[in-house]
Design an enzyme around this catalytic site. Structure first.
Site, mmCIF file in Angstrom:
data_model
loop_
_atom_site.group_PDB
_atom_site.id
_atom_site.type_symbol
_atom_site.label_atom_id
_atom_site.label_comp_id
_atom_site.label_asym_id
_atom_site.label_seq_id
_atom_site.Cartn_x
_atom_site.Cartn_y
_atom_site.Cartn_z
ATOM 1 N N HIS A 1 40.631 32.033 36.450
ATOM 2 C CA HIS A 1 40.454 32.802 35.218
ATOM 3 C C HIS A 1 41.186 34.140 35.245
ATOM 4 O O HIS A 1 41.294 34.814 34.214
ATOM 5 C CB HIS A 1 38.964 33.019 34.952
ATOM 6 C CG HIS A 1 38.607 32.966 33.498
ATOM 7 N ND1 HIS A 1 39.501 33.258 32.501
ATOM 8 C CD2 HIS A 1 37.449 32.646 32.869
ATOM 9 C CE1 HIS A 1 38.912 33.131 31.322
ATOM 10 N NE2 HIS A 1 37.657 32.755 31.524
ATOM 11 N N ARG A 2 41.686 34.562 36.408
ATOM 12 C CA ARG A 2 42.515 35.757 36.461
ATOM 13 C C ARG A 2 43.867 35.501 35.814
ATOM 14 O O ARG A 2 44.505 36.422 35.276
ATOM 15 C CB ARG A 2 42.735 36.209 37.911
ATOM 16 C CG ARG A 2 41.485 36.611 38.673
ATOM 17 C CD ARG A 2 41.826 36.881 40.131
ATOM 18 N NE ARG A 2 42.418 35.710 40.778
ATOM 19 C CZ ARG A 2 42.865 35.696 42.044
ATOM 20 N NH1 ARG A 2 42.777 36.805 42.778
ATOM 21 N NH2 ARG A 2 43.381 34.604 42.560
#
Length: 458
Positions: A429-430
């Site tokens: 999700h980064r």
């Protein structure tokens, strides 16, 4: 003249390797680059070539022992043939002290490009696999016993049972002596089935009419040796554990699921198999999913990136090295197809066949296990529908494909029996937002649900 060969770094900066099997014994004459041992690193079983031509004087380590890079494993006499009955002396076989000209000689014994010899002891005591052949080797700091001549009973090339590294690994794990196994393969080659058959035939059948007193009372405690079995954590299992822990606790994972009707893709595969131009291409569902993934990456490049914490940068890959998770006798391997985005469907199928054959045979090279940018894992072959795959360290996404099942499905306003598949996508999700991950997964699903949609994406 005696030359000591130290265990080289076999690639990727690995610090230790296990000697799976010796193919030579003291007194054997070898040629330059002759295959003298099978060595298992954390990534692959590799063939160790001889760096010298000469006569084997001493095997410093027995099979089944984990050895650190730079430690002596074998000594050669390169000055001429040795007498058949002569035994190497401690003076002949002892590793040269790590100083002066002797150190330079040790360094010569390392394979070119494999790094220098370790100059000082300080490694922990080597761990021997339970039941391994040979005499245990003491810790490096026990200088008075630092050289051990190992002469296993069946290490010469003429006496050693014929088998492959994965079969030897299986036999070692099961505690089976391959010398007692009858090979049914070509020219007497011992196969995995031979080892399993030997195990089955070696277990005595239970008595059919045992007296009641012959059974332990309910709740009776088993001996400690019967309640558990312990084995050292090493090689591939150690690497896999470190990788998944690093990934799970570094990258914030998000997993999304999509269940789709893939009947049109199944029909496409049936038509290709019936077409003589593709009959021998071996195109299966994995190749189609791989092609769909490559096409979808072009529309959502964020899934093909890497988070570089040290540099404070996001690395965007402009090529796709597609990793394929493979279950092997050694454990989980993820070799990759280089530049998979440049291959057509036939090329992907051929690359997958080559990759799978090498993984099962235990011949996957360390180079093939590095450099991946995104991965597919096919859990459907085990009859599993969906899962939450863990990212390969350094990658932004991994796609799991489940089993294809015949299920009732809404089709053109009615319920029909259709071929249904569930896809599971985990992403970092980064690097990948929810919208990007969802669009990427939806694109793959659209292609599999209607292969003609590819025309709208290219």
């Amino acid at each position: 003249m005696i030359k000591v060969f130290n265990l080289p770094d076999l690639g990727e900066g690995l610090t230790e390797s296990e000697i799976v099997a010796w193919l030579v014994a003291p007194g054997d004459e070898v040629t330059l680059n002759q295959h003298i041992a099978d060595v298992e690193t954390a990534k692959a079983v590799v063939e160790l070539p001889s760096p010298f031509a000469g006569v084997v004087r001493v095997l410093h380590q027995p099979a089944g022992v984990v050895v650190h890079v730079g430690e002596p494993i074998v000594s050669f006499d390169i000055g001429g043939a040795a007498e058949p009955d002569s035994a190497p002396t401690a003076e002949d076989a002892a590793p040269t002290p790590a100083s002066g000209p002797a150190l330079a000689e040790q360094r010569e014994a390392n394979l070119v490009g494999y790094g220098p010899a370790v100059e000082s002891g300080g490694h922990p005591q080597r761990r021997a696999r339970p039941g391994a052949a040979g005499t245990p080797v003491p810790a490096a700091d026990q200088a008075d016993q630092r050289v051990v001549a190992v002469t296993p009973a069946a290490t010469s090339a003429g006496e050693r049972p014929r088998s492959t590294p994965p079969v030897r690994s299986l036999a070692r794990d099961l505690g089976i002596d391959l010398a007692a196994v009858t090979g049914t393969g070509r020219d007497g080659l011992i196969t995995r089935d031979d080892v399993r058959t030997h195990v089955t035939e070696s277990v005595p059948a239970p008595a059919l009419h045992g007296a009641p007193e012959s059974f332990p009372e309910q709740g009776a405690a088993l001996g400690a040796a019967e309640r558990e079995t312990r084995s050292p954590i090493k090689s591939l299992r150690k690497l896999t554990a470190a990788a998944v822990v690093q990934s799970a606790f570094t990258a914030p994972h998000v997993t999304e699921f999509l269940t789709i009707d893939v009947t049109p893709t199944v029909e496409l595969l049936d038509s290709l198999r019936a077409d003589r131009r593709f009959a021998d291409a071996g195109i299966g569902i994995l190749a189609v999913v791989a092609k769909a993934l490559c096409l979808a990456v072009g529309r959502t490049p964020a899934v093909n990136t890497r988070w570089d914490e040290r540099a404070g940068e996001i690395v965007q890959f402009n090529h796709i090295n597609l990793g394929i998770a493979a279950a092997t006798p050694r454990g989980l391997l993820v070799p990759n197809i280089v530049d998979a985005d440049r291959l057509d469907l036939r090329g992907l199928a051929a690359a997958l066949a080559t990759l799978t054959t090498a993984a099962r045979a235990g011949t996957t090279t360390p180079t093939a296990l590095s450099g991946g940018t995104i991965t597919i894992t096919n859990i459907g072959v085990f009859g599993i529908d969906a899962g939450t795959p863990i990212l390969n360290p350094g990658e932004a996404a991994i796609l799991a494909m489940g089993a294809i099942r015949s299920q009732p499905w809404e089709y053109r306003g009615q319920v029909a029996l259709r071929k249904v598949l569930t896809l599971s996508l985990s992403f970092d999700h980064r690097l990948v937002d929810g919208e990007q991950g969802s669009r990427f997964l939806a694109d793959i699903g659209s292609i599999l649900a209607d292969p003609a949609r590819v025309l709208t994406m290219v």
